[in-house]
Write a protein that holds these residues in place. Structure first.
Motif, PDB file in Angstrom:
ATOM      1  N   PRO A 204       0.794  -1.241   0.000  1.00  0.00           N
ATOM      2  CA  PRO A 204       0.000   0.000   0.000  1.00  0.00           C
ATOM      3  C   PRO A 204       0.823   1.287   0.000  1.00  0.00           C
ATOM      4  O   PRO A 204       0.507   2.226  -0.733  1.00  0.00           O
ATOM      5  CB  PRO A 204      -0.833  -0.140   1.280  1.00  0.00           C
TER       6      PRO A 204
ATOM      7  N   ARG B 282       2.246   1.809  -3.393  1.00  0.00           N
ATOM      8  CA  ARG B 282       1.175   2.123  -4.344  1.00  0.00           C
ATOM      9  C   ARG B 282       0.771   3.587  -4.233  1.00  0.00           C
ATOM     10  O   ARG B 282       0.543   4.265  -5.235  1.00  0.00           O
ATOM     11  CB  ARG B 282      -0.025   1.217  -4.064  1.00  0.00           C
ATOM     12  N   ARG B 283       0.711   4.093  -3.009  1.00  0.00           N
ATOM     13  CA  ARG B 283       0.366   5.508  -2.820  1.00  0.00           C
ATOM     14  C   ARG B 283       1.420   6.406  -3.443  1.00  0.00           C
ATOM     15  O   ARG B 283       1.103   7.391  -4.121  1.00  0.00           O
ATOM     16  CB  ARG B 283       0.226   5.803  -1.321  1.00  0.00           C
TER      17      ARG B 283
END
Length: 276
Positions: free
Chosen positions: A163, A166-167
């Motif tokens: 995550p 991905r951000r």
């Protein structure tokens, strides 16, 4: 035939002994190089020149690869972190690595690691940076990698990113001109004003245009001498055309951001970001 020392130097100063076999360097030649001090044995299966990079030697000795901010710094990316404790990576659940004096990232890499290398792939480096570093510091490293052309965002998005990575993949701007810009823009998004980087005005790019008329210029270490004179002249031209310029330096952004932000907020409160 290449000498044993030349083969190891060509590999970066530290190499697996299999590289010598592949180069058809005989055992006798290796023994001679070891005896005269041209080469040193790091551990079983690894050999180095006497002047090899200590970080690489340490990685070979420990059975790890250099990664995260350590490898980012070696690749000359913009690293804010000033902790020089080596960051290394080892396979998840590996019990083989001896890593005293280093920060170890035990993880499964996005891109498989060649067992004959001591430095991580850039995709793995960025993924660990995303996990290890504060968001804005990680963003600066990611954008620095994009600026240098070391990675492609479309290719990164095809990986199984965690995550945090991905951000960063969604936020990173390939057109950021410096690490300082990478820090500043996220810090100003809360103002909900247009923030445009590297916009050309009066023949030169400005670091950040806030709204229509407020220019933030960020001085790095190269803003001296002739560069400084050119900057001053450009600021004057901007002022003549109705722009308001705020110029700040490295230390102000890193050590005194509240004062910088306060200056920008007051300029916005006065409407200096608006077109006449």
């Amino acid at each position: 035939m290449l000498s044993a020392r030349h083969v190891v130097e060509s590999a970066g100063g530290v190499a697996p002994t299999s590289a010598l076999v592949d180069a058809h360097v005989g055992r006798a030649a290796v023994d001679r190089a070891l005896a005269c001090g041209e080469l040193v044995r790091v551990r079983r299966g690894w050999i180095a020149t006497a002047t090899a990079d200590p970080l690489l030697v340490g990685a070979a000795r420990a059975g790890v690869v250099l990664s995260c901010v350590t490898e980012a710094r070696r690749r000359e990316l913009w690293v804010l972190d000033d902790d020089h404790l080596p960051h290394v990576a080892a396979p998840a659940h590996s019990g083989r690595a001896s890593t005293a004096g280093a920060l170890v990232h035990w993880s499964t890499p996005l891109v498989p690691r060649n067992p004959g290398t001591l430095t991580d792939e850039i995709e793995n480096v960025l993924a660990l940076v995303a996990f290890c570093q504060p968001h804005e510091a990680a963003l600066a490293i990611w954008e620095s990698a994009l600026r240098k052309g070391l990675v492609d965002l479309r290719a990164m998005r095809r990986l199984d990113l965690p995550p945090a990575a991905r951000r960063l993949c969604d936020e990173a701007d390939p057109f950021a001109d410096s690490g300082l810009e990478s820090l500043v823009v996220p810090r100003l998004r809360w103002m909900r004003l247009p923030l445009r980087r590297q916009i050309w005005i009066v023949g030169r790019p400005v670091d950040l245009l806030i709204g229509d008329r407020l220019v933030l210029q960020i001085d790095g270490g190269h803003h001296v001498g002739a560069q400084r004179e050119a900057d001053i002249a450009h600021d004057a031209e901007l002022a003549l055309r109705g722009y308001h310029v705020i110029r700040v330096g490295y230390r102000a952004i890193i050590d005194d951001w509240p004062a910088v932000q306060s200056r920008i907020m007051r300029a916005v409160a006065q409407g200096l970001h608006l077109a006449a």
